[in-house]
Design an enzyme around this catalytic site. Structure first.
Site, PDB file in Angstrom:
ATOM      1  N   ARG A  78      54.325  34.406  24.015  1.00 57.89           N
ATOM      2  CA  ARG A  78      53.165  33.621  24.430  1.00 57.89           C
ATOM      3  C   ARG A  78      51.906  34.340  23.958  1.00 57.89           C
ATOM      4  NH1 ARG A  78      49.099  34.763  28.716  1.00 57.89           N
ATOM      5  NH2 ARG A  78      48.207  32.771  29.283  1.00 57.89           N
ATOM      6  N   HIS A 123      42.004  30.892  26.203  1.00 60.91           N
ATOM      7  CA  HIS A 123      42.153  32.071  27.046  1.00 60.91           C
ATOM      8  C   HIS A 123      40.790  32.788  27.131  1.00 60.91           C
ATOM      9  CE1 HIS A 123      45.310  34.995  28.743  1.00 60.91           C
ATOM     10  NE2 HIS A 123      44.141  35.563  28.998  1.00 60.91           N
ATOM     11  N   GLU A 168      44.440  30.486  33.453  1.00 60.88           N
ATOM     12  CA  GLU A 168      43.724  30.848  34.687  1.00 60.88           C
ATOM     13  C   GLU A 168      42.388  30.122  34.860  1.00 60.88           C
ATOM     14  OE1 GLU A 168      43.697  35.139  35.097  1.00 60.88           O
ATOM     15  OE2 GLU A 168      45.890  35.210  35.160  1.00 60.88           O
ATOM     16  N   ASN A 310      50.612  32.628  36.355  1.00 60.89           N
ATOM     17  CA  ASN A 310      50.546  34.086  36.218  1.00 60.89           C
ATOM     18  C   ASN A 310      50.500  34.678  37.615  1.00 60.89           C
ATOM     19  OD1 ASN A 310      50.154  33.468  33.524  1.00 60.89           O
ATOM     20  ND2 ASN A 310      47.958  33.892  33.536  1.00 60.89           N
ATOM     21  N   TYR A 312      50.523  38.643  39.883  1.00 63.08           N
ATOM     22  CA  TYR A 312      50.550  40.106  39.836  1.00 63.08           C
ATOM     23  C   TYR A 312      50.709  40.757  41.204  1.00 63.08           C
ATOM     24  CZ  TYR A 312      49.008  39.704  34.993  1.00 63.08           C
ATOM     25  OH  TYR A 312      48.945  39.390  33.667  1.00 63.08           O
ATOM     26  N   GLU A 378      52.820  35.278  33.078  1.00 61.52           N
ATOM     27  CA  GLU A 378      52.342  36.664  33.056  1.00 61.52           C
ATOM     28  C   GLU A 378      52.767  37.340  34.346  1.00 61.52           C
ATOM     29  OE1 GLU A 378      48.116  37.262  32.632  1.00 61.52           O
ATOM     30  OE2 GLU A 378      47.917  35.899  30.933  1.00 61.52           O
TER      31      GLU A 378
END
Length: 477
Positions: A78, A123, A168, A310, A312, A378
């Site tokens: 990606r 992005h 995002e 994504n 985290y 991600e």
């Protein structure tokens, strides 16, 4: 305890990156400036005055990057396209053939090696020329983004079968236009983020329909957008107010974009109610949250083929009474977030490792949006160090997170289709410059050749891919 098992045969393993973070060649071969080029060139904006001018120099290292991807054994890669590398002025009256050639070489190389390209159209690196006419606050960008996307489908879509419109969108709206920490550095927390998100949703839907109407029949790909999500754990799971607050946190963070697309073409009820109610208490003539017409709702609903995101970290959320002034998207949520100090910290403040949060998040998406096909685009951990070739911390992060994803798939019936590690290699980490290292490959940024070295985590991840998960160790069978 670890849960052992493997993913389905067609599960797609990959790594991710983005144009501004790895390419370099910021003004090479006719590329136009983006808002990130200009922002990083102002001393003091980025840690250590780092810039993405050269970054990992991926612009000049297509063959090497493909070689490393092949060695990892990934099924997909990606990456994102730099809008101003393809259209220097942001418009299709200025097509830069060198930029097009670069992406063609990359895509051809991936396809030749059986690596599926997953391509992000946007992005964060808006052409400066389009920021000059108002950026994402201007509805002119709906047409302009559509024109860029149309060109990309036409040019690359014969080989690219997986498209992401926006990476995002909540960060674009909030960090770009609310806190103003990211370019275009607009600090208007109460209104601009909502206006920008409104335009991003319309632009996304427009591009989806363009693909649907002109390209899907012949190209047969999928298209989606990619929100960022932190899991929200209610502080007191037995307290209904905390449960409600945790859901509200997720609705404001993710539902803002995914509720219109995956549900009914409109914002979550709780957003409409909170922002509307607070706007009234603030004596405003109308809600700070814009309204979609019936036609717009119909147009936006269903404009994603898969659910990408994504992630985290996780937060602990509790209900809070917040101030009415200054107007702010943050206060509108009426929540308080914190972290558990026992969760391992990382190079990014607020990114703590909380693997169990991933399983809960996957289950929430399944319940909330009717079990869509899900791709984790991600996921990874930043470590602040000059060299982390022996990155056992990162291996532990991946092992625990992937294991929770495995539990969600095997035990909870979540329709998980793919997992991508962030990131392919150490790169430009936005405001933090080159300090946090997220890569499976180390990049020596002091060396003009930008040599890459696989870390222990690259070897470990390659093994997970080869095994298609975490099978029971031989000696325990």
């Amino acid at each position: 305890t670890y849960f052992y098992g493997t993913f389905p045969e067609d599960f797609t393993w990959g790594v991710s990156s983005s144009a501004y973070q790895i390419e370099g060649g910021w003004d090479a071969d006719g590329k136009g400036p983006s808002i990130w080029d200009n922002f990083t060139h102002v001393p003091g904006n980025i840690k250590n005055n780092d810039t993405g001018d050269i970054a990992c120099d991926s612009y000049n290292k297509v063959e090497e990057d493909i070689y490393l991807l092949r060695a990892l054994g990934v099924k997909n890669y990606r990456f994102s396209l730099s809008w101003s590398r393809i259209f220097p002025s942001g418009r299709n009256n200025s097509i830069n053939s060198h930029g097009v050639d670069y992406y063609n070489r990359l895509i051809d190389g991936l396809v030749a090696n059986n690596i599926t390209p997953i391509v992000t159209l946007y992005h964060w690196d808006l052409p400066q020329a389009l920021q000059d006419i108002g950026g994402w606050e201007s509805s002119m960008l709906i047409d302009l983004f559509d024109s860029f996307a149309d060109f990309c489908f036409q040019t690359f879509g014969d080989r690219v079968k997986f498209w992401i419109t926006f990476n995002e969108p909540q960060v674009i709206a909030w960090v770009g236009y609310g806190t103003g920490e990211f370019p275009p550095n607009v600090n208007d927390p109460g209104s601009a983020p909502y206006r920008v998100a409104h335009i991003l949703l319309k632009a996304h839907a427009r591009v989806y329909h363009t693909y649907d109407d002109k390209y899907r029949a012949s190209q047969r790909g999928v298209i989606a957008l990619c929100p960022n999500i932190d899991w929200a754990e209610p502080k007191t799971p037995s307290d209904p107010r905390d449960i409600e607050a945790a859901d509200r946190y997720l609705q404001f963070l993710v539902g803002w974009f995914t509720h219109p697309i995956f549900k009914n073409g409109d914002y979550p009820e709780v957003m409409k109610w909170k922002v509307g109610n607070r706007s009234e208490l603030q004596n405003l003539p109308s809600s700070r949250l814009p309204v979609f017409t019936a036609e717009e709702r119909e147009y936006i609903r269903g404009t994603a083929d898969v659910f990408c995101f994504n992630t985290y970290t996780s937060k602990i959320v509790t209900h809070a009474t917040t101030r009415l002034k200054p107007f702010s998207y943050e206060y509108d949520q009426e929540v308080l977030t914190k972290v558990d100090s026992s969760w391992p910290s990382s190079a990014i403040t607020g990114h703590r490792a909380v693997a169990w949060g991933l399983r809960r998040l996957l289950n929430w998406i399944k319940e909330e949006y009717g079990n869509p096909p899900i791709y984790i685009i991600e996921n990874g951990v930043g470590i602040k160090t000059k060299s982390d070739i022996d990155d056992s911390t990162r291996i532990f992060y991946y092992k625990t997170y992937i294991d929770e994803a495995l539990k969600a798939y095997k035990l909870d019936g979540v329709n998980l289709k793919g997992y991508n590690a962030w990131s392919f290699m150490d790169n430009f980490e936005w405001l933090n410059g080159y300090d946090p290292r997220f890569g499976l490959h180390q990049v020596d940024f002091d060396n003009p050749n930008r040599p890459r070295t696989p870390k222990s985590s690259a070897v470990y991840y390659a093994e997970i891919i080869r095994n298609n998960g975490i099978p029971l160790p031989k000696e325990d069978e």
